[in-house]
Design a protein around this motif. Structure first.
Motif, PDB file in Angstrom:
ATOM      1  N   SER A  69      15.974  -0.656   3.358  1.00 18.78           N
ATOM      2  CA  SER A  69      15.547  -1.442   2.411  1.00 18.78           C
ATOM      3  C   SER A  69      15.097  -0.286   1.189  1.00 18.78           C
ATOM      4  N   PRO A  70      14.624  -1.152   0.280  1.00 15.79           N
ATOM      5  CA  PRO A  70      13.760   0.313  -1.266  1.00 15.79           C
ATOM      6  C   PRO A  70      12.368   0.479  -0.415  1.00 15.79           C
ATOM      7  N   PRO A  71      12.662   1.103  -0.396  1.00 17.60           N
ATOM      8  CA  PRO A  71      10.555   1.778  -0.576  1.00 17.60           C
ATOM      9  C   PRO A  71       9.941   0.860  -0.062  1.00 17.60           C
ATOM     10  N   TYR A  72       9.327   0.547   0.219  1.00 17.05           N
ATOM     11  CA  TYR A  72       7.923  -0.224   0.826  1.00 17.05           C
ATOM     12  C   TYR A  72       6.646   0.537   0.641  1.00 17.05           C
ATOM     13  N   PRO A  73       6.269  -0.015  -0.383  1.00 13.94           N
ATOM     14  CA  PRO A  73       4.630   0.464  -0.153  1.00 13.94           C
ATOM     15  C   PRO A  73       3.323  -0.290   0.616  1.00 13.94           C
ATOM     16  N   THR A  74       3.288   0.860   1.309  1.00 13.42           N
ATOM     17  CA  THR A  74       1.037  -0.436   1.786  1.00 13.42           C
ATOM     18  C   THR A  74       0.211  -0.371   1.464  1.00 13.42           C
ATOM     19  N   GLY A  75       0.497   0.808   0.112  1.00  9.86           N
ATOM     20  CA  GLY A  75      -1.345   1.322  -0.087  1.00  9.86           C
ATOM     21  C   GLY A  75      -2.455   1.713   1.218  1.00  9.86           C
ATOM     22  N   LYS A  76      -3.432   1.216   0.774  1.00 11.70           N
ATOM     23  CA  LYS A  76      -4.431   1.545   2.243  1.00 11.70           C
ATOM     24  C   LYS A  76      -4.554   0.490   2.998  1.00 11.70           C
ATOM     25  N   GLU A  77      -3.783  -0.335   3.378  1.00 12.56           N
ATOM     26  CA  GLU A  77      -3.769  -2.049   3.982  1.00 12.56           C
ATOM     27  C   GLU A  77      -3.232  -1.822   4.984  1.00 12.56           C
ATOM     28  N   LYS A  78      -2.643  -0.651   5.702  1.00 15.25           N
ATOM     29  CA  LYS A  78      -2.650  -0.502   7.422  1.00 15.25           C
ATOM     30  C   LYS A  78      -2.801   0.692   7.877  1.00 15.25           C
ATOM     31  N   PRO A  79      -4.282   1.058   7.887  1.00 11.14           N
ATOM     32  CA  PRO A  79      -4.435   2.504   8.319  1.00 11.14           C
ATOM     33  C   PRO A  79      -3.817   2.879   9.509  1.00 11.14           C
ATOM     34  N   ALA A  80      -4.008   4.138   9.934  1.00  8.50           N
ATOM     35  CA  ALA A  80      -3.360   3.965  11.318  1.00  8.50           C
ATOM     36  C   ALA A  80      -5.032   4.926  11.750  1.00  8.50           C
ATOM     37  N   CYS A  81      -5.981   4.998  11.028  1.00  5.21           N
ATOM     38  CA  CYS A  81      -7.188   5.643  11.352  1.00  5.21           C
ATOM     39  C   CYS A  81      -8.168   5.089  10.498  1.00  5.21           C
ATOM     40  N   GLU A  82      -9.732   4.519  11.406  1.00  5.14           N
ATOM     41  CA  GLU A  82     -10.126   3.505  10.392  1.00  5.14           C
ATOM     42  C   GLU A  82     -11.874   4.502  10.024  1.00  5.14           C
ATOM     43  N   GLU A  83     -12.050   5.475  10.888  1.00  5.50           N
ATOM     44  CA  GLU A  83     -13.095   6.327  10.283  1.00  5.50           C
ATOM     45  C   GLU A  83     -12.856   6.647   9.119  1.00  5.50           C
ATOM     46  N   HIS A  84     -14.114   7.108   8.375  1.00  4.62           N
ATOM     47  CA  HIS A  84     -14.485   7.326   7.269  1.00  4.62           C
ATOM     48  C   HIS A  84     -14.469   9.013   6.947  1.00  4.62           C
ATOM     49  N   SER A  85     -13.149   9.920   6.970  1.00  4.34           N
ATOM     50  CA  SER A  85     -14.073  11.281   7.971  1.00  4.34           C
ATOM     51  C   SER A  85     -12.528  12.161   6.842  1.00  4.34           C
ATOM     52  N   GLU A  86     -12.401  13.318   7.069  1.00  2.81           N
ATOM     53  CA  GLU A  86     -11.655  14.030   5.901  1.00  2.81           C
ATOM     54  C   GLU A  86     -10.139  13.921   6.813  1.00  2.81           C
ATOM     55  N   ASP A  87     -10.164  14.066   8.534  1.00  2.00           N
ATOM     56  CA  ASP A  87      -9.361  13.978   9.682  1.00  2.00           C
ATOM     57  C   ASP A  87      -9.006  12.701   9.441  1.00  2.00           C
ATOM     58  N   CYS A  88      -9.732  11.624   9.405  1.00  2.00           N
ATOM     59  CA  CYS A  88      -8.680  10.208   9.447  1.00  2.00           C
ATOM     60  C   CYS A  88      -8.015   9.985   8.489  1.00  2.00           C
ATOM     61  N   TRP A  89      -8.247  10.568   6.966  1.00  2.00           N
ATOM     62  CA  TRP A  89      -7.852  10.133   6.034  1.00  2.00           C
ATOM     63  C   TRP A  89      -6.044  10.470   5.460  1.00  2.00           C
ATOM     64  N   SER A  90      -6.379  12.556   6.147  1.00  2.00           N
ATOM     65  CA  SER A  90      -5.387  12.857   6.633  1.00  2.00           C
ATOM     66  C   SER A  90      -4.247  11.778   7.200  1.00  2.00           C
ATOM     67  N   LYS A  91      -4.399  11.730   8.262  1.00  2.00           N
ATOM     68  CA  LYS A  91      -3.893  10.616   9.397  1.00  2.00           C
ATOM     69  C   LYS A  91      -2.960   9.513   8.256  1.00  2.00           C
ATOM     70  N   ASN A  92      -3.751   9.259   7.610  1.00  2.00           N
ATOM     71  CA  ASN A  92      -3.588   7.448   7.013  1.00  2.00           C
ATOM     72  C   ASN A  92      -2.841   8.134   5.670  1.00  2.00           C
ATOM     73  N   ARG A  93      -2.232   9.291   5.007  1.00  2.00           N
ATOM     74  CA  ARG A  93      -1.895   9.521   3.977  1.00  2.00           C
ATOM     75  C   ARG A  93      -0.204  10.151   4.716  1.00  2.00           C
ATOM     76  N   ARG A  94       0.591   9.112   5.195  1.00  2.00           N
ATOM     77  CA  ARG A  94       1.920   9.315   5.390  1.00  2.00           C
ATOM     78  C   ARG A  94       2.638   8.048   4.902  1.00  2.00           C
ATOM     79  N   ALA A  95       4.272   8.430   5.102  1.00  2.00           N
ATOM     80  CA  ALA A  95       5.477   7.678   5.259  1.00  2.00           C
ATOM     81  C   ALA A  95       5.846   7.228   6.933  1.00  2.00           C
ATOM     82  N   VAL A  96       6.612   6.399   6.379  1.00  2.37           N
ATOM     83  CA  VAL A  96       6.705   5.741   8.031  1.00  2.37           C
ATOM     84  C   VAL A  96       7.769   5.209   8.213  1.00  2.37           C
ATOM     85  N   SER A  97       9.457   5.988   9.068  1.00  2.00           N
ATOM     86  CA  SER A  97      10.876   4.841   9.047  1.00  2.00           C
ATOM     87  C   SER A  97      10.642   4.529  10.251  1.00  2.00           C
ATOM     88  N   LYS A  98      11.205   3.099   9.653  1.00  2.00           N
ATOM     89  CA  LYS A  98      11.629   2.315  10.836  1.00  2.00           C
ATOM     90  C   LYS A  98      12.774   1.721  10.790  1.00  2.00           C
TER      91      LYS A  98
END
Length: 110
Positions: A69-98
């Motif tokens: 499929s074409p690349p699919y942006p989810t933005g901030k809608e599906k976080p891997a981590c929900e804490e409000h910290s740089e460590d958590c934010w860095s986990k949410n900045r990603r691309a996931v291949s399925k």
């Protein structure tokens, strides 16, 4: 934070993914682009699109074409981590291949 370029460890992971895709010609790929919670929805969808497109382009450069499929942006809608910290934010900045078996391939076998 505001990047869509691939780190060397990400390229290594994508190379391993490529090996699996090369051995399973009936698989197709969806690449999701994710962001952290900061920024507007519009901005994060654009950044997520760029992240997913960078991964898709890397797969294409290795020879995986027409299998997803074409690349699919989810933005901030599906976080891997929900804490409000740089460590958590860095986990949410990603691309996931399925990967999945292509519906066209699986239905032609029935």
């Amino acid at each position: 934070m505001d990047q869509s370029s691939l780190r060397s460890d990400a390229r290594e992971t994508l190379r391993k993914n490529y090996e699996a895709l090369r051995n399973h010609k009936d698989w197709e790929v969806l690449v999701e682009g994710h962001c952290d919670e900061r920024g507007t929805t519009e901005y994060n969808l654009g950044l997520g699109q760029r992240r997913a497109a960078a991964v898709r382009q890397y797969y294409v450069s290795m020879g995986v074409t027409g299998r997803g499929s074409p690349p699919y942006p989810t933005g901030k809608e599906k976080p891997a981590c929900e804490e409000h910290s740089e460590d958590c934010w860095s986990k949410n900045r990603r691309a996931v291949s399925k990967a999945r078996v292509s519906p066209a391939k699986s239905s032609s076998e029935n």
